[in-house]
Design an enzyme around this catalytic site. Structure first.
Site, mmCIF file in Angstrom:
data_model
loop_
_atom_site.group_PDB
_atom_site.id
_atom_site.type_symbol
_atom_site.label_atom_id
_atom_site.label_comp_id
_atom_site.label_asym_id
_atom_site.label_seq_id
_atom_site.Cartn_x
_atom_site.Cartn_y
_atom_site.Cartn_z
ATOM 1 N N GLU A 146 -35.528 -37.653 24.569
ATOM 2 C CA GLU A 146 -36.941 -37.453 24.284
ATOM 3 C C GLU A 146 -37.106 -37.664 22.779
ATOM 4 O OE1 GLU A 146 -38.557 -33.589 25.267
ATOM 5 O OE2 GLU A 146 -40.512 -34.146 24.440
ATOM 6 N N ARG B 66 -23.025 -29.096 28.425
ATOM 7 C CA ARG B 66 -23.413 -29.630 27.131
ATOM 8 C C ARG B 66 -22.392 -29.234 26.083
ATOM 9 N NH1 ARG B 66 -28.910 -29.134 26.610
ATOM 10 N NH2 ARG B 66 -28.895 -29.179 24.355
ATOM 11 N N LYS C 18 -32.558 -29.405 19.258
ATOM 12 C CA LYS C 18 -33.546 -30.030 18.379
ATOM 13 C C LYS C 18 -34.567 -29.014 17.881
ATOM 14 C CE LYS C 18 -33.965 -33.465 21.305
ATOM 15 N NZ LYS C 18 -34.536 -34.615 22.014
#
Ligand code: ATP
Ligand code: MG
Length: 563
Positions: free
Chosen positions: A36, A261, A271
Site C-alpha cells: 500500500e 512477518r 509504517k
C-alpha cells in the site's frame, strides 16, 4: 535473478511443489508483491519481496508489483516512486507487470453490483459508530443491521447513487451479507465500499466511493490470475472472507497462504510507527540511516546482496518470532568484507610528531586494498613527520590488557614503522593530552622488525599534511529496548528511543585517496568499521561518511566485561 538463492524447502515452497505436481493452476506460478503506497518500504517488506520475486524466479514463474491503492486519504505519489526505486534496488524486476488496484475500480464496482444482484451485498445506512456497536465482540454475536433485508432493486439504486455522489461521506456503506453471528468478526457483514470524497493519486476525483482492502485485494489477485497470494499472518482470519468473495462471484480463485512477518530487535517495523518517527522529527526523514527502511539502509551503506542474503537466512515460517538485529549486521559485514576497500581514517585525531623523522620527507607506503581480494590491488599512502592517530589508541596509564600506545611503549603503524612514545604534551590549563612525541625505527619500514622484535598492536594513522577533513556519523540502535513495539500497554514505543542513536564527529581525518569520494561508495576504515559516503549531504570538498556497521571490537568487549 536470485538464481544463487538457496530456495530451501519451506512450507510455502512445499505447497507450491504439491500444486505443481497435481497440476493446479495449469502448472503456473504467479505471485505478487502488493504494497500500500502509504509509506516507505522497510526490511519487513524486503522479506516479502524476496519471497514473492524469489519464488517466481525459482519456479520460472512471474511476480507482479501491485499497488494496493484503495485508501486515497493516506496514499501519495512520493511513496509509489520510492517503492519502485526500492524494489529495483533490491535487484528485482517486475517487467511489464506494474499494476494498481485503482486500475480495477471499474471492474470491482461491477463485481459489487453482481454481489448485490445475487443477494450477497446490501446498502447499509448505519453510521460507522453504529456499525461498530452492531458488530458485537469476540464473545458476543453481532446484531443484524435493520437495512440487511433491503430488496435487491433498492440496493442497486442506492449503490448507484452512492457512486453518483448523492450522499454525504460516511452516511452509507455497501456491506457483504454473510453472518452477524459468525465466530470470525471479519465475516460479520464486512463493509465493501465506503463513501469518501478524497482525491486519489491516480483516479483523481472520478470516484467518491472506494473499495475496502478486503474486497479489493482478493479480486485484484483474481483479475491478475495470481496463483499463490502470499501474505502475513494477520490476514489468516481474513482468508475465509477472501475465499467467500471469490466463491460468491464464481471467478478465478487464487490461494492465499500466510507466513510470519519479520520482527527485528531494537527497531519497529510498522509504517504507522515509522510515519510518526518522521512526522514528529525523531529522525530526519524516511531515509535517515537509522531507519529500518530500505532507503535508510541504502543510505547507511547496506548492500542489496546483504539484505537478500539476510532474507534467505531467516527463511519463512508460520509462527511469529523476532530476529536479532545482530544477524542483519552479520550479513552486512560478511558482504562488505568481500567488497569494501580498506582505507585509514582517524575519527578523534591525536597529533603525533615523529621527532627523529626528517622535517620535509614524505614517503609513499604501499597499502593493501583488500586482503580478502588480491585483485583489488594496492595503493600508496603518504607518511610524514606529523601524523594523527586515534585518541583512543593512547593511554597515559594503560590498564592491564591495553596493548596500544602508552609512554615508553612501542607499537606498529600499519604499513609504516614501529614507533615508541617518548613524550606526552598536555594542555597547561586542562591537562588534556594534545600531542605525543614518538621516535621511529627506520629499519622497520613496511611494518616488520629485522631483529624479530614483536609489538602487541598495530595502529592506523594518517599524515597530518595530507589527510582530508571529513564529518563522520556514527549510528547506534534507534531504540534502546530490544522490543520497542512491545512496550507495555499505554506506554508509547517512543519512550524507548535511544537518545544516543546518532553521534556526529567533525574534523575527522581520512587518508588522501578518499578525496572527492563518490556518494554511495563504501569502504572499511581499518579497525573502525564499514562506512559509506552519504548520498544526500556529502560534497566532494566536504565529505560526510555514515558508519554502516562496526567491526567486532575486541577491546570494547574486554572493557565492558571488566566492569
Ligand atoms: P505495515 O504494518 O508496516 O504498515 P503493511 O503490511 O500494512 O505493513 P503493506 O504495504 O500492506 O504494509 O505490505 C505489503 C506486503 O508486505 C504485504 O504482503 C505484507 O504482508 C508484507 N509485509 C509487511 N510487513 C512485513 C513484515 N514485517 N514482514 C514480512 N512481510 C511484511
Ligand atoms: Mg497493509
Amino acid at each position: 535473478m536470485s538464481s544463487e538463492s538457496t530456495g530451501s524447502r519451506d512450507f510455502i515452497r512445499a505447497i507450491i511443489d504439491e500444486d505443481l505436481k497435481v497440476k493446479n493452476y495449469e502448472g503456473r506460478v504467479h505471485t505478487r508483491f502488493p504494497p500500500e503506497p502509504n509509506g516507505y518500504l522497510h526490511i519487513g517488506h524486503a522479506k516479502s519481496i524476496c519471497l514473492n520475486f524469489g519464488i517466481a524466479g525459482e519456479y520460472g514463474g512471474l511476480c507482479n508489483l501491485r499497488f494496493d491503492d484503495t485508501n486515497p486519504s493516506k496514499e501519495e505519489v512520493e511513496y509509489v516512486d520510492s517503492i519502485k526505486e526500492d524494489v529495483r534496488w533490491l535487484g528485482f524486476d517486475w517487467g511489464e507487470r506494474l499494476f494498481y488496484a485503482s486500475d480495477y475500480f471499474g471492474q470491482l464496482y461491477d463485481f459489487a453490483v453482481e454481489l448485490i444482484k445475487t443477494g450477497n451485498a446490501y446498502v447499509c445506512d448505519l453510521s460507522p459508530e453504529e456499525i461498530r456497536q452492531y458488530r458485537g465482540t469476540l464473545t458476543e454475536p453481532g446484531k443484524d443491521s435493520p437495512y440487511r433485508t433491503r430488496p435487491v432493486e433498492e440496493n442497486l439504486d442506492l449503490f448507484e447513487r452512492m457512486r453518483a455522489g448523492e450522499f454525504e461521506d460516511g452516511t452509507r456503506t455497501l456491506r457483504a451479507k454473510i453472518d452477524m453471528a459468525s465466530g470470525n468478526l471479519n465475516m460479520r457483514d464486512p463493509v465493501m465500499y465506503r463513501i469518501l470524497r478524497a482525491e486519489h493519486h491516480r483516479t483523481g476525483n472520478a470516484w467518491c466511493i472506494y473499495p475496502m482492502y478486503d474486497f479489493a485485494h482478493g479480486q485484484s489477485d483474481s483479475i491478475e490470475r495470481i496463483t499463490h497470494s502470499l501474505c502475513t499472518l494477520e490476514f489468516e482470519d481474513h482468508r475465509p472472507l477472501y475465499d467467500w468473495f471469490l466463491d460468491r462471484l464464481g471467478v478465478y480463485h487464487p490461494r492465499q497462504i500466510e507466513f510470519a512477518r519479520l520482527n527485528l530487535t531494537y527497531t519497529v517495523l510498522s509504517k504507522r510507527k515509522l510515519i510518526r518517527l518522521v512526522r514528529e522529527g525523531h529522525v530526519d526523514a524516511w531515509n535517515d540511516p537509522r531507519m529500518p527502511t530500505i532507503s535508510g539502509m541504502r543510505r547507511r551503506g547496506y548492500t542489496p546482496e546483504a539484505i537478500r542474503n539476510f532474507c534467505d537466512r531467516i527463511g519463512v515460517a508460520k509462527r511469529d518470532s523476532t530476529v536479532d538485529m545482530g544477524l542483519l549486521e552479520y550479513c552486512v559485514r560478511e558482504d562488505l568484507n568481500r567488497r569494501a576497500p580498506r582505507v585509514m581514517a582517524v575519527l578523534r585525531p591525536l597529533r603525533v610528531v615523529i621527532v627523529n623523522y626528517p622535517e620535509d620527507l614524505v614517503e609513499e607506503m604501499d597499502a593493501v586494498n583488500n586482503p580478502e581480494d588480491p585483485a583489488m590491488g594496492t595503493r600508496k599512502v603518504p607518511f610524514s613527520r606529523v601524523l594523527y592517530i586515534e585518541r583512543d589508541d593512547f593511554r597515559e596509564t594503560p590498564p592491564k590488557q591495553f596493548f596500544r600506545l602508552s609512554p615508553g611503549r612501542e607499537v606498529r603503524l600499519r604499513y609504516a614503522y614501529y614507533i615508541t612514545c617518548v613524550g606526552v604534551i598536555k594542555d597547561e590549563q586542562t591537562g588534556e593530552v594534545v600531542e605525543l612525541h614518538c621516535t621511529y625505527d627506520p629499519a622497520t619500514r613496511g611494518g616488520d622488525s629485522p631483529d624479530g622484535r614483536k609489538v602487541k598492536s598495530t595502529l592506523h594513522w594518517v599524515s597530518a599534511a595530507h589527510a582530508v577533513e571529513a564529518e563522520v556519523r556514527l549510528y547506534d540502535y534507534l531504540f534502546s529496548a530490544p522490543e520497542p513495539g512491545g512496550a507495555e500497554e499505554g506506554q508509547d514505543f517512543l519512550a524507548s528511543l535511544n537518545p544516543g542513536s546518532l553521534d556526529t564527529l567533525q574534523s575527522c581525518r581520512v587518508e588522501p585517496s578518499l578525496a572527492g569520494a563518490e556518494p554511495g561508495s563504501r569502504v572499511q576504515f581499518e579497525r573502525l568499521g564499514y562506512f559509506c559516503v552519504d548520498s544526500v549531504e556529502s560534497r566532494p570538498d566536504a565529505l560526510v561518511f555514515n558508519r554502516t556497521v562496526t567491526l567486532r571490537d575486541t577491546w570494547a568487549k574486554i572493557e565492558k566485561g571488566a566492569k
